[in-house]
Every structure is written in structure tokens, then in C-alpha cells.
Design a protein around this motif. Sequence first.
Motif, mmCIF file in Angstrom:
data_model
loop_
_atom_site.group_PDB
_atom_site.id
_atom_site.type_symbol
_atom_site.label_atom_id
_atom_site.label_comp_id
_atom_site.label_asym_id
_atom_site.label_seq_id
_atom_site.Cartn_x
_atom_site.Cartn_y
_atom_site.Cartn_z
ATOM 1 N N CYS A 2 8.704 -23.976 -19.374
ATOM 2 C CA CYS A 2 9.757 -24.331 -20.324
ATOM 3 C C CYS A 2 10.524 -23.327 -20.803
ATOM 4 O O CYS A 2 10.071 -22.129 -20.696
ATOM 5 C CB CYS A 2 9.139 -25.180 -21.257
ATOM 6 N N HIS A 71 14.596 -26.337 -27.327
ATOM 7 C CA HIS A 71 13.339 -26.250 -25.911
ATOM 8 C C HIS A 71 13.935 -27.315 -24.797
ATOM 9 O O HIS A 71 14.435 -28.211 -24.986
ATOM 10 C CB HIS A 71 12.097 -26.899 -26.854
ATOM 11 N N THR A 72 13.328 -26.565 -23.916
ATOM 12 C CA THR A 72 13.544 -27.601 -22.535
ATOM 13 C C THR A 72 12.102 -27.850 -22.286
ATOM 14 O O THR A 72 11.352 -26.909 -22.024
ATOM 15 C CB THR A 72 14.215 -26.921 -21.405
ATOM 16 N N ARG A 73 11.678 -29.006 -22.158
ATOM 17 C CA ARG A 73 10.312 -29.206 -21.870
ATOM 18 C C ARG A 73 9.748 -29.559 -20.359
ATOM 19 O O ARG A 73 10.739 -30.142 -19.514
ATOM 20 C CB ARG A 73 9.850 -30.598 -22.604
ATOM 21 N N TRP A 74 8.555 -29.115 -20.273
ATOM 22 C CA TRP A 74 8.068 -29.428 -18.835
ATOM 23 C C TRP A 74 6.332 -30.032 -19.149
ATOM 24 O O TRP A 74 5.754 -29.280 -19.332
ATOM 25 C CB TRP A 74 7.945 -28.100 -17.931
ATOM 26 N N ALA A 75 6.579 -31.131 -19.046
ATOM 27 C CA ALA A 75 5.379 -31.967 -19.851
ATOM 28 C C ALA A 75 4.173 -31.595 -19.217
ATOM 29 O O ALA A 75 4.081 -31.668 -17.842
ATOM 30 C CB ALA A 75 5.769 -33.745 -19.536
ATOM 31 N N THR A 76 3.313 -31.209 -19.935
ATOM 32 C CA THR A 76 1.743 -31.253 -19.501
ATOM 33 C C THR A 76 0.975 -32.263 -20.031
ATOM 34 O O THR A 76 0.053 -33.006 -19.659
ATOM 35 C CB THR A 76 1.026 -29.893 -19.790
ATOM 36 N N HIS A 77 1.215 -32.768 -21.258
ATOM 37 C CA HIS A 77 0.546 -33.678 -22.219
ATOM 38 C C HIS A 77 1.577 -34.788 -22.595
ATOM 39 O O HIS A 77 1.986 -34.646 -23.685
ATOM 40 C CB HIS A 77 -0.257 -33.151 -23.322
ATOM 41 N N HIS A 86 10.438 -31.937 -27.575
ATOM 42 C CA HIS A 86 10.301 -31.003 -28.635
ATOM 43 C C HIS A 86 11.692 -30.845 -29.173
ATOM 44 O O HIS A 86 12.637 -30.967 -28.423
ATOM 45 C CB HIS A 86 9.783 -29.540 -28.328
ATOM 46 N N ASN A 98 5.595 -23.627 -25.815
ATOM 47 C CA ASN A 98 5.453 -23.459 -24.361
ATOM 48 C C ASN A 98 4.041 -23.198 -24.003
ATOM 49 O O ASN A 98 3.358 -22.322 -24.712
ATOM 50 C CB ASN A 98 6.331 -22.188 -23.810
ATOM 51 N N GLY A 99 3.357 -23.991 -23.258
ATOM 52 C CA GLY A 99 1.997 -23.972 -22.839
ATOM 53 C C GLY A 99 1.214 -24.964 -23.182
ATOM 54 O O GLY A 99 1.662 -26.120 -23.185
ATOM 55 N N ILE A 100 -0.223 -24.673 -23.432
ATOM 56 C CA ILE A 100 -1.077 -25.793 -23.419
ATOM 57 C C ILE A 100 -2.124 -25.507 -24.607
ATOM 58 O O ILE A 100 -2.576 -24.572 -24.458
ATOM 59 C CB ILE A 100 -1.882 -26.149 -22.367
ATOM 60 N N THR A 122 1.639 -35.438 -27.243
ATOM 61 C CA THR A 122 1.791 -34.219 -26.875
ATOM 62 C C THR A 122 0.390 -33.365 -27.484
ATOM 63 O O THR A 122 0.005 -33.794 -28.467
ATOM 64 C CB THR A 122 2.929 -33.365 -27.137
ATOM 65 N N ASP A 123 0.146 -32.274 -26.705
ATOM 66 C CA ASP A 123 -0.989 -31.313 -27.440
ATOM 67 C C ASP A 123 -0.071 -30.582 -28.664
ATOM 68 O O ASP A 123 -0.799 -30.174 -29.723
ATOM 69 C CB ASP A 123 -1.330 -30.405 -26.402
ATOM 70 N N THR A 124 1.121 -30.387 -28.496
ATOM 71 C CA THR A 124 2.015 -29.625 -29.436
ATOM 72 C C THR A 124 1.986 -30.009 -30.816
ATOM 73 O O THR A 124 1.914 -29.336 -31.596
ATOM 74 C CB THR A 124 3.115 -29.416 -28.886
HETATM 75 N N1 GLU Z 1 2.001 -28.747 -23.441
HETATM 76 C C1 GLU Z 1 3.550 -29.124 -24.099
HETATM 77 C C2 GLU Z 1 3.875 -30.458 -23.957
HETATM 78 O O1 GLU Z 1 3.370 -31.108 -22.979
HETATM 79 C C3 GLU Z 1 4.545 -27.911 -23.890
HETATM 80 C C4 GLU Z 1 4.954 -28.023 -22.327
HETATM 81 C C5 GLU Z 1 5.738 -27.080 -22.148
HETATM 82 O O2 GLU Z 1 5.405 -25.839 -21.804
HETATM 83 O O3 GLU Z 1 7.074 -27.476 -21.818
HETATM 84 O O4 GLU Z 1 4.643 -30.985 -24.630
#
Ligand code: GLU
Length: 316
Positions: A2, A71-77, A86, A98-100, A122-124
Motif C-alpha cells: 500500500c 493511505h491507499t489500502r491493500w487489505a490484509t485484515h 485508513h 502498511n503491513g501486518i 483491521t489489525d491496524t
Molecule cells: N493490514 C492493514 C489492513 O489490512 C494494512 C494493509 C496495507 O498494507 O494496506 O488494513
Amino acid sequence: MCGIIGIVGKEAVSDRLVDGLKRMEYRGYDSAGVCTVLDGQLIRRRAEGKLANLVSVLKNDDAAGNIGIAHTRWATHGAPTTSNAHPHATGEVALVHNGIIENFKPLREELSARGRSFESETDTEVVAHLVSEQVEQGKSPEEAVQAVLPALRGAFALAIAFRSHPDMLIGARLGSPLVVGYGDGETFLGSDALALAPLTQKIAYLEEGDWVVITREGAAIFDESNNPVEREVTTSGVSAAAIEKGNYRHFMQKEIFEQPTVVAQTLQSYIRPLEQQVALPQMDFDLRDIKRITIVACGTSYYAGMVAKYWFETFA
Ligand code: GLU
């Protein structure tokens, strides 16, 4: 992957934050958002889907202020929805990540047990609550971040804005990259130098475990033991043109038309035009000793790897 951008600026930031997000379109996204700080308030705008959706939200309801994160999100959770987009904000802070956060579940349970309620999957969001909790207990932003970072496991780049501190942002990284950009009376955070290319070429790369306080005057960087450290400020060679879509319809079209230039630039390092020679880099091993080659790649690089395999087999 992201994109993150943060600006402590001299003038309104919302347009520039969105421009930054546009330049990170090549990273792909499923939702996007910005948060500015103004008059003791966190002004947050988010939208699901393409960045154009966030642009229309802001058109109707701008986020004023000279300091902000995006932020541009790339969803993980959690699904790609507006409530999972975000920045995540609690009473005192807003943050992008950005991350997990691998240990978000026990952290979330602990926070819930202390009476905090969550608006996303989200985990965030746990990080926003943890930092906010510290600030609510009277800690300064720096103290709050110092207290929370050791509790986080996983990979993160964070940019954090504080409701009551309209003159600073805090960034932190572990496992995901984060850079500091130095402008003229303005300072920036970005997921990479490309994100900041049109804003500044003066970049410092944070190292693993570093965290940083950025203000209009510059940046104070600390290592994971909270000791002040200097990180070299380099001049990024990345030009804005290199990452913008320009007049092309999409990035793939741009890449196709850029191929002659890119191949020429790559070969340039190995060509001695005066001697009319190709000077390949010296290898400190003998190719004849190699019995097996493994090429690891994904996506289009995988196809490039298959071509390489074919050539190795043909010519070796
Ligand atoms: N883990 C976070 C989420 O799922 C951040 C993902 C990201 O790096 O965009 O919102």
C-alpha cells in the motif's frame, strides 16, 4: 503493497496528499483515505474503491489543515470497505499503516477488556487505540509511541497524527519501508522515495526499528532503543515524471512505450561507446562450476524468469 504519505506543511495539504496517493496508483488499492489536523480536530475522509471516490468525497467535504496523513489500502485484515479504510482514528490519534500486526488479536482482546470499542476489522486499529490510550493518560506523543512500539509484532510502517499536536507527525518502521523527505519549511513521510518525488528529492531512509518525529523544521530520528540517530540524507534520483502516468491511458501502456528508454538506460552502464565495447561486471565465480540455477519470481517477473531459463538451457 500500500502507499503512505504524510505532510507537515506550510499550506493546505489535502490536495497534495491526494496527489501523492495518485502517484502511488501503481501499487493498486482497494480503498483510500486522508486525515488532517486542524483546531484540535482530526478531519478524516475515506472511501471504498478507486481513488476517484475519495476525490469526490473531498470535493463535497474537504479536509482543511496544513498537516495530514493519507493511505491507499491493500487489505490484509478485513474487507475493502470504508470503515476498514485508513486512517484509523480514535479520540486522540489518527494513523495509517502498511503491513501486518501479527499479534493484533490478543492486543484487541486486551483493549476490549479495557472498554475500548472498535469500528473496523483491521489489525491496524489496535495501534491507534494503544497510542491513544497512552496520550489519554497524559503521555506526550513521543512517550506514547515509545511505549507502544515494543508491543507490536509483525511488519509495519506507520504515520501517526495527533489531535492536540498540529505541528508534528510521528513515523515508525519495522519490516516495511518508510522514508523522510526534507522540503523548504516542510517535512514529509512516504512509503518510498517515489511517493515523495514531486515534493522533494532530499530523502533519508529509516532503518529497521527507527521512529521519527517530523516537524516543519525537520526530523528527529531515533533507533529502536530510543537513542537519537542520524540517517544519511541522500538526493533521490527519482523524477516525478518517472512515476506519473503522464499522457498514457494506464501504467501498462506507459511501460510498453518506455521499453526502448529503459533498455538503453540499463545497457548504458555496461557500454563503453569510445572503445565500442560491452563491459559486463566481473563475477567472482566461474559459471562453469554452477550445476543448478533456481530462479524465484512472481507475476510478470515469473515470465521473465521462464525466458531466462530457456536462454540458459539453450546457450549454457
Ligand atoms: N493490514 C492493514 C489492513 O489490512 C494494512 C494493509 C496495507 O498494507 O494496506 O488494513
